[in-house]
Enzyme design. Sequence first.
Site, short mmCIF file in Angstrom:
data_model
loop_
_atom_site.label_atom_id
_atom_site.label_comp_id
_atom_site.label_asym_id
_atom_site.label_seq_id
_atom_site.Cartn_x
_atom_site.Cartn_y
_atom_site.Cartn_z
N HIS A 268 -30.78 -70.60 64.53
CA HIS A 268 -32.21 -70.25 64.91
C HIS A 268 -32.69 -71.22 65.83
CE1 HIS A 268 -36.03 -68.56 64.33
NE2 HIS A 268 -36.09 -68.68 62.87
N HIS A 307 -28.79 -62.48 70.65
CA HIS A 307 -29.88 -62.42 69.97
C HIS A 307 -29.87 -61.11 68.88
CE1 HIS A 307 -34.39 -62.27 68.54
NE2 HIS A 307 -34.12 -63.65 69.03
N ASP A 363 -33.23 -70.29 73.95
CA ASP A 363 -32.97 -71.82 73.78
C ASP A 363 -31.94 -72.13 74.79
OD1 ASP A 363 -34.19 -72.46 71.34
OD2 ASP A 363 -32.64 -71.13 70.17
#
Length: 435
Positions: A268, A307, A363
């Site tokens: 995460h 994702h 990210d």
Amino acid sequence: MDKEVVNIVDRRTGAAYDLPFFKGAVRAMDLRQIKTGPEDFGVMTYDPAFLNTASCQSAITFIDGDKGILRYRGYPVEQLAENCTFLEVAYLLLNGELPSALELKQWVEAITTHTMLHETTKKFLEGFRHNAHPMGMFISTVAALSTVYPESRHVLDPEIRRLQIRRLIGKVPTIAAYTYRHSLGFPYVYPDNDLSYAANFMNMLWKMVEPKYQANPVLARALDILFILHADHEQNCSTNVMRAVGSSQADPFLATAAAAAALSGPLHGGANEEVLRMLDEIGTKDRVHAYVDSVKAGKGKLMGFGHRVYKNYDPRARIIKWAAGKVFEVTGGNPKLEIALELERIALEDEYFIKRKLYPNVDFYSGIMYQAMGFRPEMFTVLFAIPRTVGWLAQWQEMIEDPEQKIARPRQIYTGYEARNVVPMEKRAAAAVTA
Ligand code: CMC
């Protein structure tokens, strides 16, 4: 014939059931009427990791993962990033509408009056070892605020909720900055409420002996944009935790700490830190091919890729890539950018990644940008937690106000033993495995 139903025939009994659609979904509780007899519990759904289960109705954030769309309260995130400040977006997420000039002024004042930490909380932070992970310090300190504000447990009182929301949004940058200063052994810097939310955060991070901290406006704006992009993302792992813990009517400091704990995991919010480690491990551009081959052979994952919801380019990654360019004009480039760009190029052309629809996520580029701004990788997830606190709180408030919500309590399919009797110690065989 009613078209707004799904018709199910139970072949065990031959019985047919019409289950009405609810906003395009089927209510799981409607399945319970499907039984073989009065003793039968009825049909449940089985959905580990919530791959196909809506746990709530929400009017906050919309994602179309196939098209790569992200909107807060209907506004495309790209427009918000271009035209708004983070605190404007926070107001939007919590209240449903963008603020007027007066509303924004009052809101900014309300947040800035809550930026200080109680001195005992500062002392609490001092108790951590010098090498404690900043995310561990952040989570524990947010939880510790629950002891400073015991009235926060009256979560059904809207005025009390309102105050805790302001406290949390005001204080999370202060806590984050103090974890950073603590790991460097530097004295803590008090908030400067003349500065914007992002510039004040920079002040608390980096002010040394100068009388007034001057934030670089390009870096402050880049940080503000990053905060906007990370503010909410509908029912992700940590938000689900916020709602689940909040559903027991635990106070918002404890629920936020629990959500931040969920965020800390490498799958995460911890992924941005892992991206940097991965780029370090790859080392040079010419080793990217070999690294991608090792991922395809099952040796780990490409961090910052893939994702659960996006099966297209994560719209946040595109904006971060742009913002990173602006940051590098000030800070000078990050040598890891070259490796990251090559990694993206190779992965996006590779059958393995194309077939699985794996694209860079939020990210992938954020870590490179944070590093260029002077953050160590350990701080990256804390930087994610600051803005996401707003999303958690907006979702928590929506959950509390939703008359359909109850304490979150999933079912299970039991796979253990049937009832059996305890065997006296002298008759027990040694177990092959010990717990
Ligand atoms: N690198 C290589 N293969 C991958 C990756 C990856 N990053 N992500 C998924 N796959 C493969 C996976 O092995 C599986 O292959 P197969 O069908 O052959 O078994 C397939 O793609 C589907 O993946 P999944 O694990 O079923 O997907 P998921 O929806 O359960 O997981 C994810 C989503 C984000 C946890 C995962 O893509 C991942 O671990 N990515 C790396 C960590 C990361 O960057 N996380 C940040 C997510 S975005 C920010 C946030 O939410 O905090």
